[in-house]
Design a protein around this motif. Sequence first.
Motif, PDB file in Angstrom:
ATOM      1  N   ASP A  32     -39.216 -29.486  19.687  1.00 36.43           N
ATOM      2  CA  ASP A  32     -37.709 -29.160  19.975  1.00 36.43           C
ATOM      3  C   ASP A  32     -37.653 -28.050  21.269  1.00 36.43           C
ATOM      4  OD1 ASP A  32     -38.416 -26.767  18.700  1.00 36.43           O
ATOM      5  OD2 ASP A  32     -37.379 -26.835  17.138  1.00 36.43           O
ATOM      6  N   LEU A  33     -36.627 -27.591  21.627  1.00 36.10           N
ATOM      7  CA  LEU A  33     -36.585 -26.745  22.844  1.00 36.10           C
ATOM      8  C   LEU A  33     -36.715 -25.151  22.232  1.00 36.10           C
ATOM      9  CD1 LEU A  33     -33.726 -28.288  24.846  1.00 36.10           C
ATOM     10  CD2 LEU A  33     -35.979 -28.354  25.336  1.00 36.10           C
ATOM     11  N   SER A  34     -37.148 -25.001  21.191  1.00 36.66           N
ATOM     12  CA  SER A  34     -37.339 -23.655  20.761  1.00 36.66           C
ATOM     13  C   SER A  34     -38.321 -22.918  21.767  1.00 36.66           C
ATOM     14  CB  SER A  34     -37.715 -23.339  18.952  1.00 36.66           C
ATOM     15  OG  SER A  34     -38.806 -24.276  19.057  1.00 36.66           O
ATOM     16  N   GLY A  35     -39.452 -23.630  22.200  1.00 40.74           N
ATOM     17  CA  GLY A  35     -40.214 -23.161  23.233  1.00 40.74           C
ATOM     18  C   GLY A  35     -39.998 -22.810  24.605  1.00 40.74           C
ATOM     19  N   PHE A  36     -38.548 -23.449  24.962  1.00 44.58           N
ATOM     20  CA  PHE A  36     -38.338 -23.393  26.210  1.00 44.58           C
ATOM     21  C   PHE A  36     -37.677 -22.154  26.550  1.00 44.58           C
ATOM     22  CE2 PHE A  36     -34.827 -24.371  29.422  1.00 44.58           C
ATOM     23  CZ  PHE A  36     -35.555 -25.013  30.343  1.00 44.58           C
ATOM     24  N   THR A  37     -38.504 -21.186  27.224  1.00 45.57           N
ATOM     25  CA  THR A  37     -38.078 -19.850  27.476  1.00 45.57           C
ATOM     26  C   THR A  37     -38.179 -19.355  28.784  1.00 45.57           C
ATOM     27  OG1 THR A  37     -39.918 -18.637  26.468  1.00 45.57           O
ATOM     28  CG2 THR A  37     -38.134 -19.084  24.984  1.00 45.57           C
ATOM     29  N   ASP A  38     -37.756 -18.246  29.196  1.00 47.50           N
ATOM     30  CA  ASP A  38     -38.068 -17.610  30.436  1.00 47.50           C
ATOM     31  C   ASP A  38     -38.002 -18.662  31.678  1.00 47.50           C
ATOM     32  OD1 ASP A  38     -38.936 -15.428  29.383  1.00 47.50           O
ATOM     33  OD2 ASP A  38     -40.885 -16.028  29.010  1.00 47.50           O
ATOM     34  N   GLY A  48     -33.972 -22.476  25.260  1.00 51.00           N
ATOM     35  CA  GLY A  48     -33.639 -23.615  24.206  1.00 51.00           C
ATOM     36  C   GLY A  48     -33.518 -22.832  22.932  1.00 51.00           C
ATOM     37  N   ARG A  49     -33.054 -23.729  21.999  1.00 47.54           N
ATOM     38  CA  ARG A  49     -32.890 -23.281  20.669  1.00 47.54           C
ATOM     39  C   ARG A  49     -33.464 -24.345  19.841  1.00 47.54           C
ATOM     40  NH1 ARG A  49     -27.898 -22.069  23.463  1.00 47.54           N
ATOM     41  NH2 ARG A  49     -27.244 -24.235  23.314  1.00 47.54           N
ATOM     42  N   PRO A  50     -33.774 -23.918  18.550  1.00 49.34           N
ATOM     43  CA  PRO A  50     -34.491 -24.534  17.295  1.00 49.34           C
ATOM     44  C   PRO A  50     -33.534 -25.919  17.180  1.00 49.34           C
ATOM     45  CG  PRO A  50     -34.773 -22.475  16.816  1.00 49.34           C
ATOM     46  CD  PRO A  50     -33.714 -22.464  18.058  1.00 49.34           C
ATOM     47  N   GLY A  51     -34.112 -26.985  16.911  1.00 48.65           N
ATOM     48  CA  GLY A  51     -33.688 -28.156  16.672  1.00 48.65           C
ATOM     49  C   GLY A  51     -32.989 -28.992  17.556  1.00 48.65           C
ATOM     50  N   GLU A  52     -32.694 -28.470  18.976  1.00 50.97           N
ATOM     51  CA  GLU A  52     -32.285 -28.944  19.933  1.00 50.97           C
ATOM     52  C   GLU A  52     -33.162 -29.652  21.006  1.00 50.97           C
ATOM     53  OE1 GLU A  52     -29.717 -26.074  22.106  1.00 50.97           O
ATOM     54  OE2 GLU A  52     -28.003 -26.211  20.442  1.00 50.97           O
ATOM     55  N   THR A  53     -33.017 -30.966  21.458  1.00 48.57           N
ATOM     56  CA  THR A  53     -33.921 -31.660  22.134  1.00 48.57           C
ATOM     57  C   THR A  53     -33.525 -31.879  23.671  1.00 48.57           C
ATOM     58  OG1 THR A  53     -33.398 -33.600  20.979  1.00 48.57           O
ATOM     59  CG2 THR A  53     -35.154 -32.494  20.101  1.00 48.57           C
ATOM     60  N   ALA A  54     -32.443 -31.398  23.861  1.00 45.82           N
ATOM     61  CA  ALA A  54     -31.907 -31.749  25.090  1.00 45.82           C
ATOM     62  C   ALA A  54     -30.828 -30.684  25.527  1.00 45.82           C
ATOM     63  CB  ALA A  54     -31.145 -33.242  25.637  1.00 45.82           C
ATOM     64  N   LEU A  55     -30.659 -30.194  26.912  1.00 41.48           N
ATOM     65  CA  LEU A  55     -29.800 -29.024  27.061  1.00 41.48           C
ATOM     66  C   LEU A  55     -29.625 -29.266  28.895  1.00 41.48           C
ATOM     67  CD1 LEU A  55     -29.341 -25.888  26.643  1.00 41.48           C
ATOM     68  CD2 LEU A  55     -31.464 -25.505  27.612  1.00 41.48           C
ATOM     69  N   VAL A  56     -28.285 -28.782  28.791  1.00 45.62           N
ATOM     70  CA  VAL A  56     -27.628 -28.736  30.169  1.00 45.62           C
ATOM     71  C   VAL A  56     -27.915 -27.412  30.817  1.00 45.62           C
ATOM     72  CG1 VAL A  56     -25.633 -28.682  31.422  1.00 45.62           C
ATOM     73  CG2 VAL A  56     -25.536 -30.386  29.433  1.00 45.62           C
ATOM     74  N   LEU A  57     -28.797 -27.376  31.874  1.00 48.61           N
ATOM     75  CA  LEU A  57     -29.275 -26.101  32.453  1.00 48.61           C
ATOM     76  C   LEU A  57     -28.251 -25.456  33.280  1.00 48.61           C
ATOM     77  CD1 LEU A  57     -32.742 -27.934  33.833  1.00 48.61           C
ATOM     78  CD2 LEU A  57     -32.117 -26.428  31.679  1.00 48.61           C
ATOM     79  N   LYS A 110     -25.352 -25.730  26.918  1.00 49.18           N
ATOM     80  CA  LYS A 110     -24.873 -26.939  25.870  1.00 49.18           C
ATOM     81  C   LYS A 110     -25.919 -27.440  25.393  1.00 49.18           C
ATOM     82  CE  LYS A 110     -21.549 -30.362  24.264  1.00 49.18           C
ATOM     83  NZ  LYS A 110     -20.354 -30.950  24.647  1.00 49.18           N
ATOM     84  N   GLY A 111     -26.502 -27.437  24.149  1.00 48.40           N
ATOM     85  CA  GLY A 111     -27.859 -28.066  23.745  1.00 48.40           C
ATOM     86  C   GLY A 111     -27.294 -29.450  22.813  1.00 48.40           C
ATOM     87  N   TYR A 112     -28.348 -30.168  22.617  1.00 53.32           N
ATOM     88  CA  TYR A 112     -27.917 -31.802  22.117  1.00 53.32           C
ATOM     89  C   TYR A 112     -29.220 -31.776  21.118  1.00 53.32           C
ATOM     90  CZ  TYR A 112     -24.421 -32.296  25.591  1.00 53.32           C
ATOM     91  OH  TYR A 112     -23.587 -32.525  26.441  1.00 53.32           O
ATOM     92  N   ARG A 113     -28.900 -32.070  19.859  1.00 44.52           N
ATOM     93  CA  ARG A 113     -30.107 -32.571  18.917  1.00 44.52           C
ATOM     94  C   ARG A 113     -30.424 -33.860  18.982  1.00 44.52           C
ATOM     95  NH1 ARG A 113     -30.724 -28.997  14.602  1.00 44.52           N
ATOM     96  NH2 ARG A 113     -29.395 -27.084  14.671  1.00 44.52           N
ATOM     97  N   GLY A 114     -29.544 -34.831  19.525  1.00 41.22           N
ATOM     98  CA  GLY A 114     -29.755 -36.386  19.776  1.00 41.22           C
ATOM     99  C   GLY A 114     -30.466 -36.607  20.984  1.00 41.22           C
ATOM    100  N   GLY A 115     -31.053 -35.488  21.568  1.00 37.80           N
ATOM    101  CA  GLY A 115     -31.946 -35.737  22.969  1.00 37.80           C
ATOM    102  C   GLY A 115     -31.342 -36.211  24.091  1.00 37.80           C
ATOM    103  N   LEU A 116     -31.690 -36.798  25.122  1.00 33.34           N
ATOM    104  CA  LEU A 116     -31.200 -37.210  26.287  1.00 33.34           C
ATOM    105  C   LEU A 116     -30.099 -38.316  26.070  1.00 33.34           C
ATOM    106  CD1 LEU A 116     -31.254 -36.678  29.268  1.00 33.34           C
ATOM    107  CD2 LEU A 116     -33.080 -38.382  29.635  1.00 33.34           C
ATOM    108  N   GLU A 117     -30.623 -39.151  25.057  1.00 28.14           N
ATOM    109  CA  GLU A 117     -29.423 -40.351  25.035  1.00 28.14           C
ATOM    110  C   GLU A 117     -28.100 -39.686  24.407  1.00 28.14           C
ATOM    111  OE1 GLU A 117     -30.925 -43.016  22.005  1.00 28.14           O
ATOM    112  OE2 GLU A 117     -32.564 -43.831  23.343  1.00 28.14           O
TER     113      GLU A 117
END
Length: 686
Positions: free
Chosen positions: A614-620, A641-650, A668-675
């Motif tokens: 997920d995006l929990s490791g997406f930092t800095d 990024g936040r835990p559980g989310e797999t896509a994010l509007v930068l 804004k994050g999404y748990r359902g990924g890019l789709e």
Amino acid sequence: MSRRSAGFVATWAEAQRQYQRRIEAEQRRRREEARLARDHQRRAAQGHREYRQAEAGRRTEELDARVAALRGLLAEGCRAPAFGAASLMRVEDVPPFDPGRLAWPVNMPDPSRYQAQGGWTAGRRAQAEAEARTRFEYDWHRAQAAEAQRQQELAALQRDHERRAEAQRAEVRRHNDGITEAAAGVGRGDPGLVVEYFSAALYASAAWPEGFPRQVAAAFDPAARQLVLEWELPGYEVVPEAKSVRYVPAQDQDKETARPVTQRRALYREVLAQSVLLVLHQLFAADEYGTLDSVALNGFVDAPDPATGRQSHIFLATVMAERAAFTGLHLEQVDATSCLTEALRGQITTRPDQLTPVRPSRRPQDVGNQAVPHGGGQEEPDLYDMDPIAFEALVADLFRAMGMQAVTTRRSNDGGVDVDALDPTPVRGGKIVVQVKRYRGTVPPTAVRDLYGTVQDAGANKGVLVTTSGFGPGSHTFARGKPLELIPGGELVDLLHRHGLRGRLGERGRPASAGPAAPVPETSSEDHNVLGMTWSGNVALDVCALVCRGNRVLDEDHFVFFNNPRTPDGSVRAVPASGPDKAAIRVSFDGLPADADRFVLVAAVDPEVNPDADLSGFTDACVRLLDPSMTELGRLEVSDGRPGETALVLGSFRHRPSGDWEFVLGGKGYRGGLEQLVQDYGIEVE
């Protein structure tokens, strides 16, 4: 000073809208649970035939309820609370200090519990008493040390709480100060802030039924005090095709009775008229600063054009409403269609089911560059065709009309200064150096950098760059936080008109064709930016871009990702990243389609490389803004990024009415990924 971006207003409006969506989702869940419970009871208590008849009746009741809600759209919407800046304010709600176990002092040893044990002789008794004193003193010293340690930990915990509380209060104050500043800008009629504020008012409104679109494009004409906007209307499918449902026992199936075409068309036309009136009501109700004298509104549907088959905006209603005329209406009692067409002299299509369009009135792209006559009947001078010296003199006249002292400089040895100005206002006034650029293409960031050097060399308080064209993200990024102000062509025309001066940009706002001797430089074919994406963490990401109008991508060809590395016109393309970037997108903002007003950057976990990540490791993370030579112009911070989310509007670059592209932070994050993310932007995923 440069105009402050009010993107945070839209951000908090989005937060408010997300909260509303959660409430609506919970209400839907409860309704569904109640329906299932009723179904279970009916099945248990009734036979098959009775159950099917009851179910058909329930479906008919739902159709009637939907129609009743559509008929009452305007009346119900007028009861919704008006939007205001106060609704975006946050409270300094700091939780009280909770010391936990450290709240209780350490118990000191009780001397009465340390009595001598045994000792029948005087010597043994003295020894027992000495042993008791030793135990007491040992335990007392330990308790004293523990208490001192507790007090130290308590003090440290309290200091940490105060630091965190003060930081939280400071953040709330910064947020509220930003809202207050934005509200003051709306009151002053700042075009960008006015558009942000009223767009947020429409987007965050609770008056719209679930499923109604919320796409808006707007511009503000400060000279006319008019908001010009385009608002997406609901499609024909919003009116149920079926009128009722009945159960046919002989066939053991439900049969729908179709709603008559004329009835459905009339109801849809009524819904469109109510929607237009409701938009006007929300705008004027939210105008607590008296900013708007009128609103020019064009309502459209996003649908395939019957003539071409291409997806486009088809205008079904248009109106120009004066505040004085509109506020005198009793909307809860009007016939919406008659009110729109007769009282307000608007237009609405007679055959909305066939997407028969009406001619829109003033449109957002017409604002700013459109010539507005100011008495005398004389023709507005075209700023592109003016003599360079006359153009500089006009800019000096503008500064004098704004209450400053201003003179044009000599043509040589002017040190890069075209106009010297002096603002006599105490505290914030001082010396201002002005440069004038009559460009058709975007002003390059090097011109803004040169102006900053001139400001420092001249010892000026501020530098102002005035142009007939616009500025790209690199210019705005460099100018942020510096004593620089950038005035694009549209804003220049508005300022001229506001202060009784004259000028236009080309024929009806379109740049005039360049003659052989035209002194205006054109944009280079190499005028583009590279957006380099860097972040911490080892998660593999796909960085993608969407070319949008509002919150809808223009079409699938304008979604740039791993399977579509460039748009058809080549204005956006994925390019190899160079260190320290992990991904890169090249974009020519001037080359984007004319109907595009947003360029959105998104990131998603690569499911083939990291299927469980997920995006929990997406930092800095940040976006590096680079020029064609790969020189860094600035950095744009983006959300973690936040835990559980797999896509994010930068974030998104938004095309302002002035012609500039400015960056607005996403998150804004999404748990359902890019789709799931691209579905939000109108892309169907098979």
